[in-house]
Design an enzyme around this catalytic site. Structure first.
Site, PDB file in Angstrom:
ATOM      1  N   LYS A 177       0.871  -1.183   0.000  1.00 23.22           N
ATOM      2  CA  LYS A 177       0.000   0.000   0.000  1.00 23.22           C
ATOM      3  C   LYS A 177       0.900   1.222   0.000  1.00 23.22           C
ATOM      4  CE  LYS A 177      -2.558   1.488   3.902  1.00 23.22           C
ATOM      5  NZ  LYS A 177      -2.481   2.906   4.195  1.00 23.22           N
TER       6      LYS A 177
HETATM    7  C1  5RP Z   1      -4.054   4.966   8.917  1.00 28.79           C
HETATM    8  C2  5RP Z   1      -3.623   4.285   7.671  1.00 28.79           C
HETATM    9  C3  5RP Z   1      -4.671   4.145   6.649  1.00 28.79           C
HETATM   10  O1  5RP Z   1      -4.963   2.787   6.529  1.00 28.79           O
HETATM   11  C4  5RP Z   1      -4.262   4.658   5.322  1.00 28.79           C
HETATM   12  O2  5RP Z   1      -3.619   5.877   5.404  1.00 28.79           O
HETATM   13  C5  5RP Z   1      -5.423   4.677   4.325  1.00 28.79           C
HETATM   14  O3  5RP Z   1      -6.353   5.613   4.682  1.00 28.79           O
HETATM   15  P1  5RP Z   1      -6.519   7.011   3.945  1.00 28.79           P
HETATM   16  O4  5RP Z   1      -7.030   6.687   2.583  1.00 28.79           O
HETATM   17  O5  5RP Z   1      -7.523   7.737   4.783  1.00 28.79           O
HETATM   18  O6  5RP Z   1      -5.167   7.674   3.896  1.00 28.79           O
HETATM   19  O7  5RP Z   1      -2.533   3.806   7.519  1.00 28.79           O
HETATM   20  O8  5RP Z   1      -3.194   4.706   9.956  1.00 28.79           O
END
Ligand code: 5RP
Length: 267
Positions: A177
């Site tokens: 991610k």
């Molecule tokens: C929070 C995270 C989230 O899972 C990640 O950032 C995804 O969320 P967003 O799209 O709101 O950024 O790591 O700790």
């Protein structure tokens, strides 16, 4: 087929090999944010659309606030231990284990590593060690590639994000991610041997911007999203979800997805 493949099938749709994952793990560091104050309701409302393939959630909220009517996949957030009230948000340690993930019946685990932060080394070693445990039990690992806090420029730099994605895979993550870079995101994907998904980061200004970002990432080879705020802080989360689902699983164009969004908003 082995356990890892079986579990990945609970996250990635077989027909498209893509996934729409909604992240609701923010409260572990940021507290009860708008959109997930009543997480049980958010999960129920979005699950009812039938568009969410999997959720990224902490063990506490999974235990007490997660009761979808459907049977979506679940990725357990297995790192944490730092909040906005503390000295350093990147100082995450492991907060769960593969054994606990198996006991909870989830499909994968996730841990963060923060490049160019004071805790780069510790968080990468955590990732590698959790990957070893994951391999032993055939549980997929989502590597959440974060950055130190003064890195807003690097977030947009495809060379830096390519470094992060590759480093996560090299440390054993099965899915990465990362953040979308408007230019050259295909290079981020090309250098990473495992599926790359995008997070939202700070909220987009409009739902249309969210659709454009996701479409751009998919065109560049991303395999879907692990996104939170852009969806559940939208004024029309269910309608937006339908449009995002159309982008990810039906290859809609941005215009087609925007039309679907409008149609769903007026239902
Ligand atoms: C929070 C995270 C989230 O899972 C990640 O950032 C995804 O969320 P967003 O799209 O709101 O950024 O790591 O700790």
């Amino acid at each position: 087929m082995n356990g890892r493949e079986r579990r990945l099938r609970r996250i990635f749709k077989r027909e498209t090999e893509r996934s729409l994952v909604i992240a609701v793990d923010h409260g572990m560091a940021l507290g009860p944010m708008t959109g997930i104050v009543d997480l049980g309701k958010t999960v129920g409302d979005l699950d009812a659309t039938g568009k969410v393939d999997a959720w990224l959630i902490t063990k506490g909220m999974y235990t007490y606030s997660f009761a979808p009517a459907g049977d979506p996949g679940v990725i357990l957030r297995a790192s944490g231990g730092a909040t906005i009230a503390g000295p350093e948000l990147t100082r995450e340690g492991l907060t769960s284990s593969v054994e606990e993930a198996l006991q909870l019946g989830v499909d994968a685990v996730a841990t963060s590593a923060f490049l160019n932060s004071p805790y780069e080394h510790e968080t990468l070693v955590n990732m590698a060690q959790l990957a070893t445990e994951c391999r032993r039990w055939d549980v997929p690992l989502l590597g959440v590639m974060g950055l130190g806090k003064t890195n807003e420029e690097k977030k947009k730099d495809p060379r830096f994000m390519a470094l992060g994605a590759r480093v996560g895979a090299e440390h054993g993550a099965d899915i990465i991610k990362t953040y979308y870079t408007e230019t050259d995101f295909d290079k981020v994907v090309a250098g990473c041997p495992v599926p790359v998904m995008i997070a939202g980061g700070p909220r987009c200004d409009t739902d249309l911007d969210t659709l454009r970002m996701i479409h751009g990432a998919l065109q560049a080879g991303a395999r879907g999203i692990v996104m939170g705020r852009n969806v559940w802080q939208s004024a029309h989360p269910a309608a937006l979800l339908a449009a995002v689902h159309g982008l990810i699983h039906a290859n809609l164009s941005v215009n087609e997805a925007a039309e679907l969004l409008e149609h769903e908003r007026q239902r």
